[in-house]
Structures are given as C-alpha cells and as structure tokens.
Design a protein around this motif. Sequence first.
Motif: not given
Length: 155
Positions: A70-75, A87-92
């Motif tokens: 998974l990949e997402v751009v964050v501020d 990050c916890r959501r991506l890891l889950a």
Amino acid sequence: MQAQLRETATELARLLWREHTVYRERDGGVVIRGEHVRRWISLSPTGGKDQARVRAGRILDGGTTAPARLEVVVDLTSGTGELAAVCRRLLAETAAEAAPSTAGSSRPARKARPAKTGPARPGKGRHTGVGSWVILLCVGGVVALWAYSVFGGAY
C-alpha cells in the motif's frame, strides 16, 4: 527534506513499535523495520513541500522485504500522531492482505502435509532404486574391462 524525514521517522518508529530499526535509503527516503511484527514502513520525498510518500509492506522469511502493498501521500505538518494513525491503518491493511482468506472460496482449504522424516513404511528401510543398480552394474563392467585389459586375463 532528508533531515526532516529522518527526524519524523525516528519519532514515528517510537510510536509504532518498541523494537525497530531506522535506516536511510539510497534515494533519500527512510525505512522503519519492525522485525518482531514482520512489517516495514517507508517515508520518501514526493517533490512537494512538507509531503512524503508512505509505503507499507511485509518482511519475508530470511529478512528480505516484499514489495510495498500500500502507498499514500501524507502531509508532514499534520503531526506525528496523525501520521502514526495513517501508518497503523496501512499496516493493518497490509496484515489483512497477507492473511489467507477462505471467505467466498468455493474450494475447501487444503491441509498442509507433514514433512517426510523417515521411511515411508514403518519397519522397512530404504532400498536402492533400479536406476542406481544400473549405474552400479555399468561401473562394475568398466572396472572389469579395465582389469582385463591391464592383466590380460592371466589369472
């Protein structure tokens, strides 16, 4: 940007896992490895100001990393707490994708076979196969021909 990523990754690693390793990638990104949970998080620059690309993936047997799931751009100005939540959501989600799912499957799950550790039939030892006997006979024939040629059959 690299110093900001390193600092953010160090703070983030402390929030995510007690045991972690933080290291820099060649492209200027930073990786956080959680060996005990077999997951990794990567923060890398996107080219935008105060933004980072966050990727998550698994650590495979032997310590190699699987490609990012998974990949997402964050501020980065939003704070470490919000970044940790992302990050916890991506890891889950990465963990959920890695788990085998039997829901919706029309086939029953296969059971793993136990590894063979000894003879297939109790009470009987291993036997030499036909191919091995052929090789042994050929080697014996070559040795006999050599002995015949050296000693000339003078026994």
